[in-house]
Design a protein around this motif. Structure first.
Motif, short mmCIF file in Angstrom:
data_model
loop_
_atom_site.label_atom_id
_atom_site.label_comp_id
_atom_site.label_asym_id
_atom_site.label_seq_id
_atom_site.Cartn_x
_atom_site.Cartn_y
_atom_site.Cartn_z
N SER A 49 7.14 -9.16 1.77
CA SER A 49 6.49 -10.09 2.69
C SER A 49 7.11 -9.97 4.07
O SER A 49 8.34 -9.92 4.20
N PRO A 50 6.31 -9.92 5.12
CA PRO A 50 6.86 -9.80 6.48
C PRO A 50 7.58 -11.07 6.91
O PRO A 50 7.06 -12.17 6.74
N GLU A 51 8.78 -10.90 7.44
CA GLU A 51 9.55 -12.03 7.95
C GLU A 51 9.45 -12.16 9.46
O GLU A 51 9.69 -13.23 10.02
N ASN A 52 9.10 -11.05 10.11
CA ASN A 52 9.01 -11.03 11.58
C ASN A 52 7.82 -10.20 12.02
O ASN A 52 7.41 -9.26 11.34
N MET A 53 7.29 -10.55 13.17
CA MET A 53 6.33 -9.69 13.86
C MET A 53 7.15 -8.80 14.78
O MET A 53 7.92 -9.29 15.61
N LEU A 54 7.04 -7.48 14.61
CA LEU A 54 7.81 -6.55 15.43
C LEU A 54 6.98 -6.07 16.60
O LEU A 54 5.87 -5.54 16.42
N LEU A 55 7.51 -6.24 17.80
CA LEU A 55 6.89 -5.75 19.03
C LEU A 55 7.77 -4.60 19.52
O LEU A 55 8.93 -4.80 19.89
N LEU A 56 7.21 -3.41 19.52
CA LEU A 56 8.02 -2.20 19.76
C LEU A 56 8.30 -2.00 21.25
O LEU A 56 7.38 -1.95 22.07
N LEU A 57 9.58 -1.87 21.57
CA LEU A 57 10.02 -1.65 22.95
C LEU A 57 10.29 -0.18 23.21
O LEU A 57 10.03 0.33 24.30
N GLU A 58 10.85 0.52 22.22
CA GLU A 58 11.15 1.95 22.34
C GLU A 58 10.94 2.62 20.99
O GLU A 58 11.18 2.02 19.95
N GLY A 59 10.50 3.88 21.03
CA GLY A 59 10.38 4.66 19.80
C GLY A 59 9.01 4.63 19.17
O GLY A 59 8.04 4.15 19.75
N THR A 60 8.95 5.14 17.93
CA THR A 60 7.69 5.25 17.20
C THR A 60 7.89 4.88 15.74
O THR A 60 8.87 5.29 15.11
N VAL A 61 6.95 4.12 15.20
CA VAL A 61 6.94 3.76 13.78
C VAL A 61 5.69 4.37 13.15
O VAL A 61 4.58 4.24 13.69
N ARG A 62 5.87 5.04 12.03
CA ARG A 62 4.76 5.63 11.29
C ARG A 62 4.39 4.72 10.13
O ARG A 62 5.24 4.34 9.33
N VAL A 63 3.11 4.37 10.05
CA VAL A 63 2.63 3.52 8.96
C VAL A 63 1.81 4.40 8.02
O VAL A 63 0.86 5.04 8.44
N GLN A 64 2.20 4.43 6.75
CA GLN A 64 1.57 5.33 5.80
C GLN A 64 1.35 4.64 4.47
O GLN A 64 1.99 3.64 4.16
N GLN A 65 0.42 5.21 3.70
CA GLN A 65 0.09 4.62 2.40
C GLN A 65 0.13 5.70 1.34
O GLN A 65 -0.25 6.85 1.59
N LEU A 66 0.61 5.32 0.16
CA LEU A 66 0.64 6.25 -0.96
C LEU A 66 -0.63 6.06 -1.78
O LEU A 66 -0.88 4.97 -2.31
N ALA A 67 -1.43 7.13 -1.85
CA ALA A 67 -2.69 7.05 -2.58
C ALA A 67 -2.42 7.07 -4.09
O ALA A 67 -1.32 7.38 -4.55
N GLU A 68 -3.46 6.77 -4.89
CA GLU A 68 -3.31 6.72 -6.34
C GLU A 68 -2.93 8.07 -6.92
O GLU A 68 -2.28 8.14 -7.96
N ASN A 69 -3.32 9.15 -6.25
CA ASN A 69 -2.97 10.49 -6.74
C ASN A 69 -1.59 10.94 -6.29
O ASN A 69 -1.19 12.09 -6.50
N GLY A 70 -0.83 10.04 -5.66
CA GLY A 70 0.53 10.37 -5.23
C GLY A 70 0.61 10.96 -3.84
O GLY A 70 1.71 11.24 -3.35
N ARG A 71 -0.51 11.13 -3.18
CA ARG A 71 -0.54 11.75 -1.86
C ARG A 71 -0.29 10.71 -0.78
O ARG A 71 -0.83 9.60 -0.82
N GLU A 72 0.53 11.06 0.20
CA GLU A 72 0.77 10.17 1.34
C GLU A 72 -0.31 10.37 2.39
O GLU A 72 -0.72 11.50 2.67
N VAL A 73 -0.75 9.27 2.98
CA VAL A 73 -1.74 9.31 4.06
C VAL A 73 -1.20 8.50 5.24
O VAL A 73 -0.88 7.32 5.07
#
Length: 223
Positions: A49-73
């Motif tokens: 569960s998220p505890e904070n809303m993150l507002l990015l000041l520097e850098g990069t965050v990658r958001v990805q999901q693991l599919a049912e077949n084990g593949r990352e997207v």
């Protein structure tokens, strides 16, 4: 996550927040914390569960999901001056994360606690507008990702990705990482890259793709 001194008004880095009335901006900055997170840190993941809303000041965050077949997207990236739409959605709906967020680089972010987020969403029109504008913009981007995966040819999408992410003519990524970016299997990417190399458009190294004919790749990407 280690806190650092707040030596500036970080709200000025975000379109919308800089227009908050001084009283609301003071609440936001005084009750939030500026944090540093090293590269490769898993910031959030499924079932949490998220505890904070993150507002990015520097850098990069990658958001990805693991599919049912084990593949990352890879769903999207959050860059400086942006917030994470998945975190926003989970905080608004009081739900757990369904995907994973990874610090792609060292990042600096403002962590807005859930209580502050809830309070400002309900009391500040300007903050509410900031939240939902960012949310709607990112949702549009996600629809484009779905459309690309479902309908666009892989060779065109791969050419676009190489041009987009190549730094000084060289893309540093494995075939598996490119497959995750494009929502396909590693074998599909390997075959397509081999074809690009056969045509003389790229040369392949260990974890690298060097562009030899940018015009040819761009022409394909725009077809």
């Amino acid at each position: 996550m280690a806190a650092i001194a707040q030596d500036e008004d970080w709200t000025t880095r975000f379109t919308g927040l800089s227009r908050l009335e001084p009283r609301i901006r003071e609440v936001l900055t005084s009750r939030s914390q500026v944090i540093r997170v090293p590269a490769d840190t898993v910031i959030f993941g499924p079932g949490k569960s998220p505890e904070n809303m993150l507002l990015l000041l520097e850098g990069t965050v990658r958001v990805q999901q693991l599919a049912e077949n084990g593949r990352e997207v890879v769903l999207y990236r959050v860059t400086a001056g942006e917030s994470c739409v998945l975190t926003t959605a989970c905080m608004l709906a009081y739900e757990d994360y369904s995907a994973e967020g990874v610090a792609e680089t060292d990042i600096v972010a403002a962590a807005v606690p859930r209580a502050v987020f809830d309070d400002l969403v309900s009391t500040s029109k300007e903050f509410r507008t900031f939240v939902f504008t960012a949310y709607s913009r990112r949702m549009t981007d996600l629809f484009h990702v779905i459309e690309d995966i479902a309908f666009r040819r892989m060779d065109i999408r791969l050419a676009q990705k190489i041009i987009e992410r190549a730094d000084t003519g060289v893309l540093k990524a494995t075939h598996a990482q490119l497959a995750a970016e494009l929502g396909t299997a590693r074998e599909v990417i390997s075959r397509q890259l081999a074809e690009f190399q056969r045509r003389g458009w790229v040369t392949l190294g260990r974890g690298t793709v060097e562009i030899l004919d940018c015009d040819a790749l761009r022409k394909l990407s725009e077809s």
